[in-house]
Design an enzyme around this catalytic site. Structure first.
Site, PDB file in Angstrom:
ATOM      1  N   LYS A 102      -1.623 -55.252  -8.231  1.00 57.98           N
ATOM      2  CA  LYS A 102      -2.671 -54.298  -7.843  1.00 57.98           C
ATOM      3  C   LYS A 102      -3.945 -54.608  -8.610  1.00 57.98           C
ATOM      4  CE  LYS A 102      -3.410 -49.286  -7.317  1.00 57.98           C
ATOM      5  NZ  LYS A 102      -2.842 -47.950  -7.593  1.00 57.98           N
ATOM      6  N   SER A 177      -2.483 -44.866  -3.637  1.00 55.20           N
ATOM      7  CA  SER A 177      -3.576 -45.834  -3.704  1.00 55.20           C
ATOM      8  C   SER A 177      -3.087 -47.288  -3.753  1.00 55.20           C
ATOM      9  CB  SER A 177      -4.431 -45.579  -4.954  1.00 55.20           C
ATOM     10  OG  SER A 177      -3.664 -45.813  -6.128  1.00 55.20           O
ATOM     11  N   SER A 201       0.897 -42.728  -6.226  1.00 46.78           N
ATOM     12  CA  SER A 201       0.259 -43.932  -5.688  1.00 46.78           C
ATOM     13  C   SER A 201       1.165 -45.142  -5.516  1.00 46.78           C
ATOM     14  CB  SER A 201      -0.927 -44.325  -6.565  1.00 46.78           C
ATOM     15  OG  SER A 201      -2.025 -43.512  -6.267  1.00 46.78           O
TER      16      SER A 201
END
Lengths: 502, 483
Positions: A102, A177, A201
């Protein structure tokens, strides 16, 4: 074991200087790292081939927009090095695991954008602790995955680098997210990925994309090098194709780190030992507040089938209550935004990142750089967080939210006296359509209703695929464990993954 | 109307730790700008602070020295504001539940009875960087930032509004500086900014309970500047009130060139610092054991040392105060005093010759070339009548300039005192014979001339004659002539 095998993938039709005619397809799309690892040690397949396979997939499925940057060149170099290590028998425990990271986790010499314009050109001078640990185990970093800007969002539509699409239905969101990570794993663009989870997330996008996602206990994994959104809630975790892959990754990234004072000084159990265990006699709680209105019937149905499955396999199912659940979202959006308002103050255009050059003085530079550099959801949360900390409002908002946080923690503490873990849906819905909720932040926030409480209480939680709805979209089942007891939820999740038949 | 000033102080001291408060960067002063930085003190994305344990130890020392109540659990907080020399956009500090509270510092002014100034709190925080706006190398439309100072550990010592005069303030600052130097936690250098002082000041009619409107005074780079600035501000406020005006709450800067206070030039925002607990750091937990460990290692503090010097070495209070002002001077004195019989002589030598010499060559006593052993040797030689005091001072200077040992200098220069009476008889006879007129005058009653004869004899012997013996013999010989 085949020794005289032919290479499976060729670049420019040349392999070791020899012309070859055709390209052979790797049939690994359904395989997790645990299975591929065996092929690697048997040398049925090479890291280089694997890496080429994923680079090709990333290219092919560009439209999913899962990656912000792809390390094509260095990943192949790294793969070749690790191939040699495998040959010599010196490879690390995650050798050849092709991993997406990420873009909220820093890697030295790499861009770390956090999905934001303000850091769109920021290159990190250092690597996160988890990155160093994974590097030491010979993971291959394939690229940085897309995300909601600064991890603020539940649909991955808040990225400066455009929304990510759901690998099961490109008209739908992947969740957020860590949407890029979930899509990358669900769309077979890499074997596994790292995500971060502040209010759901990792788990919510894992649920939307039909993959496994674990948020470890707060303090289990070092946050050093994780760009902070809400420091008291953030935690790094794996997004994988199987529970055993999650266990493998968790094993490596866990542990105390001197550079993170909030990382727990606790021993790390053998998570791989949680795999292939039985669930007989395990006490599983069903918090009634998680099965109320707002839950899509298809999701409810899938979860109840899972509960039946657990019961049939010897688990003891108990109804429990977490009475303060309804205040979780409110408390979360006060605490998280308060911390974010301070955490994001450093992006001021002074030392690094985007600076608006038209500014005429200091204040103007601050205002213009931040106004243009941040997206609207980030600005909304900074303003909210600034407000709840401001003098005259602190007690009514921030302090009260902290009290609610204690109550929520107490709720869990008391139910864990009588159960070993909890089962809930990960999200009330399956993946919704792109643009469906962008204009309605409050509805968007509710998509985290089942996940935020764990962050507030610091508990571990895992989302695993649990059938699908009438549209064929994956449903996620969430297992919640006691603090630092990832082992139990891994056991239950693994058992479910291996034995549940729809 | 008679007014009474009410003053409270906020003092920041820079701690002498080798590394910064939240990272391992060096705290060395005066390095190349932005050379002592790392991702942590630069506030790079993703970094986390880790508290330097030494900072807590130093804070503990000061807490113990000021009899403060140490909180067994104190909270670290974020103080939020934007400024280019603050990389994270917040300063890590303490707010609610500070490190310690309710301490005090004893001061004495003009020989009056000593009194205690209350300390509201002492807490730890990180320093910010340095902004350069008007230096010669900064062009007109830019400002530069040096981040080296970011993360240098500070203690903030907040006093109660207990001061009633600028003299009390300077006595307090002198004492505080002395304490931190004794503890070895800060060099106390106000000019370099390692000890900084802001003052809150208001005045009220004598006898009135309620406080007046206060102003905040900043930018005072020495204790005397603090005193001058306060005196100026007290007068200014009195003039305003006597004129029927009202005091405006504001921040004022002391201008040391013009000797006036001026309102801060930049817009003074009513800052809302939005303090909240720092989620990246756990509360600081202080155990009783830790406190005891530090207590056991505490150095003797100035007031205790002063008392001990008075009783142990039987020196006057004035001497003890001067000698204990600087812990290194006190150590030097003790090393000398331990080796000589005459403790007062040791005190006189250190207060006189040593401090004067240090001032003349602008040197710290730690770097002083004359060791306590050498000074003790000189004092002993005087004690044993081997040299006289005057020669002793000569030897002291020789030692300083040549670095040789006192005995060597005495031997080489033949400075050994002439105490042998027969030798002195001869010299005295000679001098008296050479000056018959003066002898006559003396015999007629002008006894002041004794000094003249002594001088002549000392000149003859290059100062080596034992003055006591000379006096004795001289008087005897003159008396002989009387009869």
């Amino acid at each position: 074991m085949s020794v005289n095998r032919t290479p499976l993938i060729y670049i420019n039709n040349v392999y070791f200087g020899k012309e070859v005619e055709k390209e052979k397809v790797l049939n690994i799309s359904d395989l997790d790292y645990t299975s591929i690892k065996k092929k690697l040690t048997d040398r049925d397949i090479s890291c280089r081939e694997l890496t080429e396979y994923y680079i090709k997939n990333i290219e092919r499925k560009k439209d999913l927009n899962a990656f912000i940057s792809v390390f094509s060149d260095t990943a192949l170099e790294q793969a070749q090095k690790i191939d040699r290590k495998i040959e010599q028998g010196t490879a690390g425990s995650l050798a050849g695991l092709v991993l997406g990271v990420k873009d909220l986790l820093v890697i030295q010499g790499r861009k770390t954008t956090c999905g934001s314009k303000i850091l769109s050109n920021f290159v990190s001078p250092y690597s996160a602790t988890v990155i160093k640990k994974l590097e030491a185990e010979d993971v291959i970093f394939i690229g940085k995955t897309n995300m909601d800007e600064f991890a603020m969002g539940s649909s991955n539509e808040n990225s400066f680098f455009k929304p990510v699409k759901n690998p099961h239905d490109a008209t739908r969101v992947p969740g957020g997210s860590s949407g890029g990570s979930a899509t990358a794993v669900g769309g077979d663009l890499c074997m596994a990925a790292l995500g971060t989870d502040t209010g759901g997330s990792i788990r919510q996008p894992a649920s939307f994309c039909g993959v496994v996602g674990l948020k470890p206990t707060y303090g289990r994994v070092s946050r050093f090098g994780l760009v902070a959104y809400a420091s008291s809630l953030d935690q790094i975790g794996p997004v994988t194709k199987s529970v055993s892959d999650t266990a493998l990754l968790l094993q490596v990234i866990s542990g105390h780190d001197e550079r993170d004072s909030t990382s727990a000084n606790k021993g790390v159990p053998d998570f791989n030992g949680s795999i292939n265990q039985n669930i007989k006699g395990l006490r599983i709680g069903l918090p009634k507040e998680y099965f109320s209105e707002g839950l899509e019937p298809d999701v409810a149905e899938a979860i109840s089938l899972a509960v039946d499955f657990f019961k049939r396999n010897g688990a003891e199912i108990k109804q429990v209550s977490l009475p303060h659940t309804e205040y979780a979202i409110a408390a979360y959006y006060i605490i998280a935004t308060a911390e974010a308002s301070a955490n994001l103050a450093r992006y001021d255009g002074v030392r690094y990142g985007f600076r608006d050059e038209s500014a005429v003085n200091l204040e103007d530079m601050y205002v213009k750089s931040r106004t243009k550099g941040f997206g609207s959801e980030v600005k909304r949360r900074i303003m909210l967080g600034t407000f709840v900390l401001s003098s005259g409002y602190y007690d009514a908002y921030y302090l009260k939210a902290q009290k609610v946080r204690s109550l929520i923690r107490n709720d869990f503490e008391s139910v864990f006296k009588s159960v070993d873990c909890l089962v809930t849906p990960t999200s009330p819905t399956t993946a919704f359509r792109l643009n469906e909720k962008v204009d309605d932040p409050l509805t968007m926030y509710l998509s985290d209703v089942f996940t935020v409480s764990l962050n507030l209480a610091g508990l571990p939680g895992i989302s695993i695929p649990c059938g699908s709805d009438s549209n064929g979209l994956p449903v996620g089942l969430q297992l919640i464990g006691k603090p630092f007891d990832e082992a139990t939820i891994l056991t239950v999740a693994d058992f479910f993954e291996k034995h549940f038949v729809e | 109307m008679i007014y009474e000033p009410v003053i409270g102080l906020e003092v920041h001291i820079q701690l002498l730790t080798e590394s910064k408060i939240f990272c391992s960067c060096s705290t060395r002063f005066g390095a190349e700008p932005n050379s002592q930085v790392c991702p942590v003190c630069l506030g790079m994305p993703g970094v986390l602070p880790v508290l330097n344990k030494k900072v807590v130890e130093y804070a503990l020392k000061l807490a113990i020295a000021t009899n403060s109540k140490i909180n067994h659990r104190s909270i670290i907080a974020r103080k939020n504001y934007f400024y280019p020399d603050l990389p994270k956009g917040y300063q890590i500090s303490q707010y609610e539940e500070p490190f310690c509270e309710f301490g005090s510092i004893e001061i004495q002014v003009d020989g009056r009875e000593s009194r205690k100034i209350g300390l509201t709190r002492i807490h730890m925080e990180e320093d910010a960087g340095k902004s350069m706006h008007s230096e010669s190398y900064v062009s007109e439309n830019e400002s530069l930032v040096d981040v080296n100072r970011c993360g240098v550990p500070l203690l903030e010592i907040v006093s109660e509004p207990d001061f009633r005069s600028s003299k009390e303030v300077s006595a307090y600052l002198t004492r505080l500086r002395q304490i931190v130097r004794y503890l070895g936690i800060c060099d106390g250098n106000m000019e370099e900014g390692s000890l900084r002082c802001d003052a809150n000041i208001s005045i009220r009619p004598q006898g009135q309970k309620e406080l007046g409107v206060k102003t905040e005074l900043k930018n005072m780079n020495s204790i005397s500047a603090v005193e001058k600035a306060l005196d100026y501000e007290i007068k200014r406020q009195i003039a305003v009130l006597d004129d029927g005006g009202i005091i405006q709450q504001q921040t004022l800067l002391w201008n040391a060139n013009k000797n006036i206070v001026e309102p801060m030039r930049s817009k003074e925002y009513a800052h809302d610092y939005r303090y909240f607990p720092e989620p990246d750091l756990l509360p600081i937990v202080i155990t009783e054991e830790w406190i005891e460990q530090i207590r056991a290692k505490m150095p003797e503090l100035p007031l205790v040392k002063k008392q001990r010097f008075m009783s142990e070495y039987q020196i006057p209070e004035y001497d003890a105060i001067v000698l204990t002002d600087d812990p290194s001077v006190a150590d030097y004195f003790e090393s000398v005093a331990k080796k000589v019989k005459d403790k007062k002589a040791a005190s006189n030598w250190v207060m006189g010759e040593v401090l004067r010499a240090l001032k003349e060559i602008n040197c710290d006593i730690k770097e002083f070339s004359l060791t306590p052993d050498s000074l003790a040797e000189i004092i002993q030689l005087v004690e044993e009548d081997k040299i006289n005091l005057k020669i002793g001072k000569k030897v002291f200077e020789e030692c300083l300039s040549t670095g040789a040992s006192p005995s060597k200098i005495i031997k080489e220069k033949g400075l050994v005192q002439i105490s042998d009476k027969s030798e002195i008889y001869a010299i005295v006879d000679d001098i008296l014979t050479k000056n018959p007129e003066e002898v006559n005058l003396y015999l007629q009653g002008k006894e002041k001339l004794l000094g003249f004869f002594v001088g002549q004899i000392m000149r003859e012997t290059q100062g080596k004659a034992n003055p006591k013996t000379v006096n004795e013999v001289l008087k005897q010989k003159l008396n002989d002539r009387k009869n």
